[in-house]
Design a protein around this motif. Sequence first.
Motif, mmCIF file in Angstrom:
data_model
loop_
_atom_site.group_PDB
_atom_site.id
_atom_site.type_symbol
_atom_site.label_atom_id
_atom_site.label_comp_id
_atom_site.label_asym_id
_atom_site.label_seq_id
_atom_site.Cartn_x
_atom_site.Cartn_y
_atom_site.Cartn_z
ATOM 1 N N GLY A 1 -12.963 11.697 -25.140
ATOM 2 C CA GLY A 1 -12.147 11.923 -26.321
ATOM 3 C C GLY A 1 -10.988 10.950 -26.353
ATOM 4 O O GLY A 1 -10.997 9.905 -25.692
ATOM 5 N N ASP A 2 -9.969 11.310 -27.121
ATOM 6 C CA ASP A 2 -8.773 10.480 -27.255
ATOM 7 C C ASP A 2 -7.622 11.197 -26.554
ATOM 8 O O ASP A 2 -6.936 12.020 -27.153
ATOM 9 C CB ASP A 2 -8.449 10.268 -28.733
ATOM 10 C CG ASP A 2 -7.427 9.148 -28.933
ATOM 11 O OD1 ASP A 2 -6.641 8.891 -27.986
ATOM 12 O OD2 ASP A 2 -7.404 8.541 -30.009
ATOM 13 N N PRO A 3 -7.402 10.908 -25.266
ATOM 14 C CA PRO A 3 -6.327 11.612 -24.548
ATOM 15 C C PRO A 3 -4.941 11.291 -25.110
ATOM 16 O O PRO A 3 -4.042 12.127 -25.019
ATOM 17 C CB PRO A 3 -6.487 11.111 -23.109
ATOM 18 C CG PRO A 3 -7.187 9.797 -23.234
ATOM 19 C CD PRO A 3 -8.092 9.923 -24.415
ATOM 20 N N THR A 4 -4.776 10.112 -25.691
ATOM 21 C CA THR A 4 -3.471 9.759 -26.248
ATOM 22 C C THR A 4 -3.100 10.682 -27.398
ATOM 23 O O THR A 4 -1.972 11.193 -27.476
ATOM 24 C CB THR A 4 -3.485 8.300 -26.726
ATOM 25 O OG1 THR A 4 -3.807 7.444 -25.626
ATOM 26 C CG2 THR A 4 -2.136 7.910 -27.284
ATOM 27 N N ARG A 5 -4.052 10.926 -28.302
ATOM 28 C CA ARG A 5 -3.775 11.802 -29.449
ATOM 29 C C ARG A 5 -3.656 13.255 -29.024
ATOM 30 O O ARG A 5 -2.843 14.004 -29.580
ATOM 31 C CB ARG A 5 -4.873 11.629 -30.503
ATOM 32 C CG ARG A 5 -4.939 10.227 -31.093
ATOM 33 C CD ARG A 5 -3.601 9.819 -31.683
ATOM 34 N NE ARG A 5 -3.599 8.422 -32.134
ATOM 35 C CZ ARG A 5 -2.519 7.785 -32.546
ATOM 36 N NH1 ARG A 5 -1.352 8.405 -32.546
ATOM 37 N NH2 ARG A 5 -2.586 6.526 -32.927
ATOM 38 N N ILE A 6 -4.471 13.679 -28.060
ATOM 39 C CA ILE A 6 -4.346 15.051 -27.562
ATOM 40 C C ILE A 6 -2.983 15.248 -26.930
ATOM 41 O O ILE A 6 -2.309 16.262 -27.148
ATOM 42 C CB ILE A 6 -5.475 15.355 -26.561
ATOM 43 C CG1 ILE A 6 -6.825 15.344 -27.281
ATOM 44 C CG2 ILE A 6 -5.248 16.700 -25.885
ATOM 45 C CD1 ILE A 6 -8.007 15.545 -26.359
ATOM 46 N N ARG A 7 -2.538 14.248 -26.160
ATOM 47 C CA ARG A 7 -1.212 14.351 -25.537
ATOM 48 C C ARG A 7 -0.120 14.338 -26.592
ATOM 49 O O ARG A 7 0.856 15.087 -26.489
ATOM 50 C CB ARG A 7 -1.020 13.187 -24.559
ATOM 51 C CG ARG A 7 0.294 13.272 -23.781
ATOM 52 C CD ARG A 7 0.503 12.033 -22.939
ATOM 53 N NE ARG A 7 -0.607 11.791 -22.040
ATOM 54 C CZ ARG A 7 -0.690 10.732 -21.247
ATOM 55 N NH1 ARG A 7 0.285 9.838 -21.250
ATOM 56 N NH2 ARG A 7 -1.734 10.574 -20.452
ATOM 57 N N GLN A 8 -0.300 13.546 -27.649
ATOM 58 C CA GLN A 8 0.703 13.496 -28.719
ATOM 59 C C GLN A 8 0.845 14.863 -29.388
ATOM 60 O O GLN A 8 1.959 15.331 -29.640
ATOM 61 C CB GLN A 8 0.295 12.453 -29.754
ATOM 62 C CG GLN A 8 1.252 12.337 -30.937
ATOM 63 C CD GLN A 8 0.815 11.275 -31.935
ATOM 64 O OE1 GLN A 8 -0.116 10.520 -31.675
ATOM 65 N NE2 GLN A 8 1.476 11.226 -33.078
ATOM 66 N N VAL A 9 -0.277 15.530 -29.634
ATOM 67 C CA VAL A 9 -0.224 16.844 -30.276
ATOM 68 C C VAL A 9 0.416 17.867 -29.344
ATOM 69 O O VAL A 9 1.309 18.633 -29.746
ATOM 70 C CB VAL A 9 -1.641 17.289 -30.685
ATOM 71 C CG1 VAL A 9 -1.615 18.714 -31.222
ATOM 72 C CG2 VAL A 9 -2.207 16.342 -31.730
ATOM 73 N N LEU A 10 -0.020 17.902 -28.083
ATOM 74 C CA LEU A 10 0.494 18.914 -27.157
ATOM 75 C C LEU A 10 1.961 18.676 -26.834
ATOM 76 O O LEU A 10 2.735 19.635 -26.694
ATOM 77 C CB LEU A 10 -0.340 18.915 -25.877
ATOM 78 C CG LEU A 10 -1.783 19.417 -26.023
ATOM 79 C CD1 LEU A 10 -2.511 19.356 -24.694
ATOM 80 C CD2 LEU A 10 -1.796 20.842 -26.569
ATOM 81 N N VAL A 11 2.363 17.416 -26.718
ATOM 82 C CA VAL A 11 3.787 17.122 -26.468
ATOM 83 C C VAL A 11 4.622 17.609 -27.639
ATOM 84 O O VAL A 11 5.707 18.189 -27.456
ATOM 85 C CB VAL A 11 3.989 15.613 -26.222
ATOM 86 C CG1 VAL A 11 5.457 15.247 -26.297
ATOM 87 C CG2 VAL A 11 3.430 15.223 -24.865
#
Length: 1048
Positions: A506-516
């Motif tokens: 997946g896209d860990p950068t976007r997942i991290r952006q949402v969770l952050v």
Amino acid sequence: MTLMESTMRPRYRKRGGTMMRSFTRKGKPVRHVAVLVVCVLLGWLLACVIGVVLYRSSSKSTTREFSLKCDNHKEILRSQVENNLNASFVALGLIASVPDVDDTIWKNFTRRTLFLRPNVKTLVYCQRLLGSQRAEFERAHNRSIMTVLANSSWARREQADEYAPVVFETDDVDLYMYDAGSSPILNQALVKARDTGMFTLSPPSPWEGTFQMGAYLAYYGPGKDSTNFTSVSARKNACLGYVATVLNIVEVFGAVLSRFIDNEDMDVVAVYNVDPNIEPHVAYNCTSTVTPCALPLFDPSNRSKERSDVFVAWEVGSQNFELRCLPKSNMKLSAFRNVAAWPLLLAMVILFCAIIVYLVLKRMMVIEKDLSIMEKMNAKLTAATMAAEAAEKAKSSFLATVSHELRTPMNGVIGMTNLLMGTKLNPQQLEYVRIAQACGKSLVALINDVLDLSKIEAGKMEIESVQFNIRDEIDEILLLFVEKESHMHLEMAALIHDAVPSCLLGDPTRIRQVLVNLVSNAMKFTKQGSIFLCVRILDTCHSDRLLPLPEVTNSRPRSKHFTLGSVGSGQVVNKSSSGSDTTGMVGSDRDTTYRGKSAKISEMHLVAPRLSMVPGALSTREAVAAWRRWEPKGSTETAEPRLVTLVISVEDTGIGIPLHLHNRLFQPFLQADSSTSREYGGTGVGLSICKKLAWLMKGDITVNSNPGEGSVFELTVTLGLPPEPFYTNWEAGCVKPDQKPTADHEKLRGARVILVDTHPVRQEASASYLRRLGVVVEETEDLRGVMDFLRRKENAILVQAIIIDFQGVDKDTTREIGQLVRKEPGYEALPVIALTCPQIHEEELKKAGYSSTIFKPLRHATVTTILLEALGVRTVTPTTKVAPNPKLLVGKRLLVVDDNMVNRRVATSMLARYGATVAAVNGGMEAINAIRDQKVDEAFDLVLMDIQMPEMDGYEATRRIRTWEIEVCEQCSEDRIASELELLKCSHYHLPIVAVTADVTKETHELCFDAGMDDYISKPLDQKQLYSLLEHFVQGELQGQPKRARAQ
């Protein structure tokens, strides 16, 4: 107007004009009308011919269908008669299997088997006697063989050669010792049954207003039938008796054929064909004028005397029956009605076609005018399309320009504040600088959010698909908030279900952006309590219960793209019963329609039950037990396609959100309450971006919150599984199966640890980190449980450490545990580890007997290191902060290229901190000259190149530098001449060039690599990002190895 239409127009106008002129020419209209009339007459004649053909076909089809239906009725009637007669075989089996059958046994048997013969009640057994056996038989039964006279009186049977007296009978008759052979009709049936061994029916006999038939089956002895004998005489000599039944033939025929009385097209008549060789009974009403004679057995319509073209004859028990089927209406007339509409319709169609042709000819001139109008409209549409494309390009150019123009001054603000913080400042000055830097970073974050929102709405946001470890990502997200957590006295914890695969695509950068963003919001609105992350997986075995969620582009659902675990709008109720917004895909508290009933997805067991840190039903021991028991029924390893759906919950104990304001949360630049922006800050664009990013990842975000009760934001994303060699679920994450775990993991595997905590969910979260390392966890709530476990003999020397969560145990107990454990024999050196928040001092814990401390939030690496130290294994303790190396770039010469003086000053000062010799130039042409004119002992090791510069931008400057490298390299020049190919890079001498750009779009990054750059870093320059880039440079990892943007 398309090219095809434009090329066809002249031809169309020419033909249309010719036809129209022929119509308007003098004398031509009459001729054309005559032709049309002749065509119409010929068409009608053709319709009549077709009607005749259809009529004949319909007539044959109707007759065939009528015959098949009649034959079907006959088969049903015949099977019903045979079913009633088959009871004789059952009675025959009783006679053959029971040697001493008496009247009682016979009656009991016939009563129990009555259900086998619904229309036959009378079942008797007639014993066959010869004339010489009569006297002995009568003495044995103490009764004479009897017969029935014509006046229905009983009399003694006269002498005969053979008798068939009734010896066993059912309850409904009294025929004991009656000789069935005394009746000529019955005797004829008996003889035929004896000689043939087959079922034999007697002709119908009148009885109380109806007709009955006797059915006879000969009995030859146990295990014998007619096939055991080769001749009639042999069967006659072997026959011992007869099983006889009385069949009410009218009742049987009526029970079956009465079902077909309501047939709309058919009357059914059943008759018995009288054998012309025997004298018919008077009740048959046979006359010499009517041959053959037929006895009607079923004739509700009184049509037995009518002639029938459709009839079916069959024979049962040597008697002939016939089923006549008579149509209720004229079949030929019905066939005509069935097809009459088609020729009429065809004639009308022909007439209409003639009218249409006439009207088309008149309409052609109007079409010419319409074509002209369409051409003009097409020209306008083309102009509008070109204008829209130009506007889109202008918007993209505007965004890039705005991004550059805003980031350039912000680079100076943030860069100078970074430099200023490195000087000697008093506390008040340092506080001022920190505030200025925080404001600058907030403005940069807002710029990034606005650009992301613009890219999403323009449909240019792309989602990556790379391998990542979800557990490591959660650890890194929590690590970002460690410092803020310690200041706010909040507790942060994360719990990931064991069924969640470690390695995902997946896209860990976007997942991290949402969770952050979600965690940051939770921390912003939470003054005390906890923030809890809970990660679960949707059961792929039951994903077919839920309908697909439409793929979202440009903020609106458009295509029908199936996603595993998604919920369609037809299944999900937009508002819950409480009124909260539930718009989204999957959530454990979501309402969905399943099998016609409303149910929650958690109640359907499609996902593990969500746990909570807030006291209540979701934080009990029972809830934790249900969490552990839950397993997906579907296998993620064999699911096709290889997709999984994660459900990530972010729970806080903050101020909560009123139900009527939930819809405002995900609207850009709106907040649930306008007062919160003044009290807590923020623009309201973050959640809107998170929502759209979740849609792009085939998921959604939902919220469940009430004022004063905190909030639960639930993110669902659909992710892929990596190829089989990388798909593994053990603690190392994305590794190949042949790679073994590290030595540290192997040392901890099997170790036993006691975990003390009174909160079940927090204890489960801590235990999950330990179980991930292969540690055996013994859970307890208090000091007594610890001591009881240590004092058991079977647990001696099996415990390697005790971990105590300070948030779950009172202060007195925390002080006593360390001291009491030391006093316990055999456990004087047992490590006691404290699990607490950073605000507690380690010195106080060591005085209380604690050997080590693990600060929250938990991280895999930290837990591993502390446990290894507790077991006596030497290791390097990881630190959250690494001090920059001031001698990192000693001996290195760097060139900074930027047209902005402030940017050059910031970059030069930052690089000089690490011991580098830095030179700065004003533009791309000056950079090329500086590199060409460099001396051998003063060659540059790295270039930081700005992109947007006047006269010559960074792309062109980089291309010329790469071309110059090839020209000055003798070997590359020879290779280029020999191969006659254009070389893009010199493989012998390569000057690393890093792009410094304020445009963070993916297109810009691709242009950087296409131009020959080795990496890029975004403005404004961040000290940590710059240091990370310089470390990669020193390690030689920039040589033609593009990496993901460090700006995101």
